[in-house]
Design a protein around this motif. Structure first.
Motif, short mmCIF file in Angstrom:
data_model
loop_
_atom_site.label_atom_id
_atom_site.label_comp_id
_atom_site.label_asym_id
_atom_site.label_seq_id
_atom_site.Cartn_x
_atom_site.Cartn_y
_atom_site.Cartn_z
N PHE A 80 1.01 -1.27 -0.20
CA PHE A 80 0.21 -0.21 -0.32
C PHE A 80 1.04 1.56 -0.13
O PHE A 80 0.61 2.26 -1.42
CB PHE A 80 -0.60 0.08 0.97
CG PHE A 80 -1.29 1.28 1.26
CD1 PHE A 80 -2.96 1.51 0.82
CD2 PHE A 80 -1.66 2.28 2.60
CE1 PHE A 80 -4.14 2.26 1.14
CE2 PHE A 80 -2.43 3.27 2.57
CZ PHE A 80 -3.42 3.46 1.45
N PHE A 81 1.35 1.02 1.13
CA PHE A 81 2.17 2.37 0.85
C PHE A 81 3.70 2.58 0.01
O PHE A 81 3.97 3.37 -0.48
CB PHE A 81 3.42 2.72 2.26
CG PHE A 81 2.65 3.08 3.39
CD1 PHE A 81 2.26 4.56 3.49
CD2 PHE A 81 2.32 2.16 4.06
CE1 PHE A 81 2.07 5.05 4.46
CE2 PHE A 81 1.63 2.84 5.46
CZ PHE A 81 1.22 3.47 5.89
N LYS A 82 4.21 1.08 -1.22
CA LYS A 82 5.18 1.62 -2.07
C LYS A 82 4.05 1.94 -3.08
O LYS A 82 4.62 3.13 -3.90
CB LYS A 82 5.28 0.15 -2.70
CG LYS A 82 6.50 -0.66 -2.05
CD LYS A 82 6.59 -1.84 -1.40
CE LYS A 82 8.00 -2.60 -1.08
NZ LYS A 82 8.31 -4.09 -1.50
N GLY A 83 2.61 1.75 -2.95
CA GLY A 83 1.97 2.62 -3.78
C GLY A 83 1.63 3.99 -3.77
O GLY A 83 1.46 5.04 -5.02
N VAL A 84 1.33 4.65 -2.42
CA VAL A 84 1.50 5.80 -2.51
C VAL A 84 2.63 6.38 -2.82
O VAL A 84 2.95 7.70 -3.35
CB VAL A 84 1.23 5.92 -1.16
CG1 VAL A 84 1.46 7.71 -1.00
CG2 VAL A 84 0.43 5.72 -0.42
N ALA A 85 4.57 5.72 -2.96
CA ALA A 85 5.45 6.57 -3.12
C ALA A 85 5.09 6.39 -4.24
O ALA A 85 5.46 7.93 -5.17
CB ALA A 85 6.71 5.49 -2.49
N ILE A 86 4.88 5.29 -5.39
CA ILE A 86 4.88 5.19 -6.67
C ILE A 86 3.86 6.65 -7.60
O ILE A 86 4.42 7.45 -7.81
CB ILE A 86 4.68 3.56 -6.99
CG1 ILE A 86 5.40 2.78 -6.64
CG2 ILE A 86 4.22 4.14 -8.46
CD1 ILE A 86 5.12 2.18 -7.49
N SER A 87 2.89 6.64 -6.66
CA SER A 87 1.93 7.70 -7.30
C SER A 87 2.25 9.76 -6.83
O SER A 87 2.08 9.97 -7.87
CB SER A 87 0.64 7.81 -6.60
OG SER A 87 0.46 7.92 -4.73
N ILE A 88 2.96 9.14 -5.67
CA ILE A 88 3.53 10.45 -5.33
C ILE A 88 4.65 10.61 -6.52
O ILE A 88 4.61 12.56 -7.28
CB ILE A 88 4.36 10.43 -4.02
CG1 ILE A 88 2.58 10.59 -2.89
CG2 ILE A 88 5.03 11.89 -3.80
CD1 ILE A 88 3.35 10.59 -1.62
N SER A 89 5.40 10.23 -6.80
CA SER A 89 6.79 10.16 -7.84
C SER A 89 6.09 10.98 -8.88
O SER A 89 6.71 11.35 -9.86
CB SER A 89 7.48 9.03 -9.07
OG SER A 89 6.87 8.22 -8.54
N ILE A 129 -1.86 -8.20 -5.08
CA ILE A 129 -0.72 -6.84 -5.56
C ILE A 129 -1.29 -5.75 -6.03
O ILE A 129 -0.58 -4.67 -5.35
CB ILE A 129 0.70 -7.45 -5.93
CG1 ILE A 129 2.02 -6.50 -5.95
CG2 ILE A 129 0.65 -8.07 -7.59
CD1 ILE A 129 3.37 -7.02 -6.61
N LEU A 130 -1.38 -5.87 -7.37
CA LEU A 130 -2.66 -4.57 -7.97
C LEU A 130 -3.27 -3.91 -7.12
O LEU A 130 -3.33 -3.11 -7.38
CB LEU A 130 -3.20 -5.47 -9.04
CG LEU A 130 -2.07 -5.72 -10.64
CD1 LEU A 130 -3.48 -6.73 -11.62
CD2 LEU A 130 -1.13 -5.48 -10.59
N LEU A 131 -4.16 -4.88 -6.52
CA LEU A 131 -5.12 -4.08 -5.35
C LEU A 131 -4.47 -3.62 -4.46
O LEU A 131 -4.70 -2.36 -4.00
CB LEU A 131 -6.40 -5.25 -4.93
CG LEU A 131 -6.96 -5.01 -3.54
CD1 LEU A 131 -8.31 -4.01 -4.29
CD2 LEU A 131 -7.87 -6.15 -3.23
N GLN A 132 -3.58 -3.99 -3.57
CA GLN A 132 -2.93 -3.30 -2.80
C GLN A 132 -2.17 -2.27 -3.33
O GLN A 132 -1.84 -0.94 -2.58
CB GLN A 132 -1.67 -4.56 -1.92
CG GLN A 132 -2.46 -5.23 -1.59
CD GLN A 132 -2.07 -6.58 -1.40
OE1 GLN A 132 -0.03 -6.41 -1.38
NE2 GLN A 132 -2.08 -7.78 -0.22
#
Length: 266
Positions: A7-16, A54-57
């Motif tokens: 989840f937090f990896k997804g947050v980091a990717i979206s911020i980038s 993994i895609l959902l998370q």
């Protein structure tokens, strides 16, 4: 635990992805989930039970990141553009060693340096002082829907290719301000066609990338490394007065070592 991590990896990717010049694909490699994401996208229909998690998370993290941080990040960048430029430069450079390791682990030959040079040249050709001065799209017509959909496909290609910034592509297409305003105001009539384009573009691009990574891993990662090194030229904001310069250098070093440590432990 894995849900929270992804989840937090997804947050980091979206911020980038909010930052022009920074690639979500690069951050995914640094965080150690790039190959897993590509594999999951390509096999979601064949093996839904094992691939959807993994895609959902990561997807949930990305959605939360976009809606929570888009205004915050753009405000900070506008106010502290030099300092943030140094920080993101450090973050990108911090991930270079792990990507280089991937590029050479199957092939110690020097011939692949040509792919590195080609990647750098491609990004430098794309680079420039772009500014989205186009009119912001607020209403949907058939033509606007098609243009936003196509823009979403192009952005998806940038999302999948590390070193190519989705935000930078939006700037080139004249859709950056439209997208940022639509997200800030939650204008789903604008977000929908872009989102559909991103889904279609991701499915189309991911399959090609996975085939390249399987058949030509060293050459593909060396090309990706070239994209990433070329993007640093676009991100780096130059030099400024001594006070801001010292803070900026501290941020660059902090970003480098933080990401380098994270990538080594993944």
């Amino acid at each position: 635990m894995r849900f929270i991590s992804n989840f937090f990896k997804g947050v980091a990717i979206s911020i980038s992805q909010i930052v022009p010049g920074v690639s979500g694909g690069t951050i995914a490699i640094i965080l150690g989930i790039y190959d897993d994401l590509i594999h999951a996208i390509n096999n979601i229909l064949k093996d839904f039970k094992n691939q959807y998690k993994i895609l959902l998370q990561v997807g949930l993290g990305a959605i939360v990141g976009i809606f929570l941080f888009s205004n915050i990040i753009t405000t900070i960048i506008d106010k502290y553009n030099i300092e943030m430029g140094y920080l993101f430069t450090g973050i990108i450079l911090g991930g270079v060693p792990i990507i280089y390791k991937k590029a050479v682990e199957d092939n110690k030959g020097k011939s692949n340096i040509l792919y590195l040079i080609l990647g750098i040249i491609i990004v430098l050709i794309m680079s420039g002082n772009y500014e989205d001065k186009s009119s912001i799209i607020n209403q949907i017509t058939v033509i606007n829907f098609i243009w936003l959909f196509v823009g979403g496909i192009v952005v998806a290609i940038a999302l999948i290719l590390p070193g190519i910034s989705g935000s930078f592509v939006l700037l080139i297409l004249g859709l950056y301000n439209t997208t940022m305003e639509a997200v800030a105001k939650m204008n789903f009539s604008i977000i929908l066609p872009i989102g559909l384009g991103v889904i279609v573009g991701t499915l189309l691009t991911a399959r090609g990338i996975e085939k390249l990574l399987k058949k030509y891993p060293s050459q593909t990662y060396m090309l990706i490394l070239g994209f990433i090194l070329g993007s640093v030229v676009e991100i780096f904001p130059g030099f400024t007065e001594i006070g801001r310069e010292i803070i900026s250098i501290v941020l660059l070093i902090s970003g480098f070592f933080t990401i380098h440590k994270i990538s080594k432990n993944i």
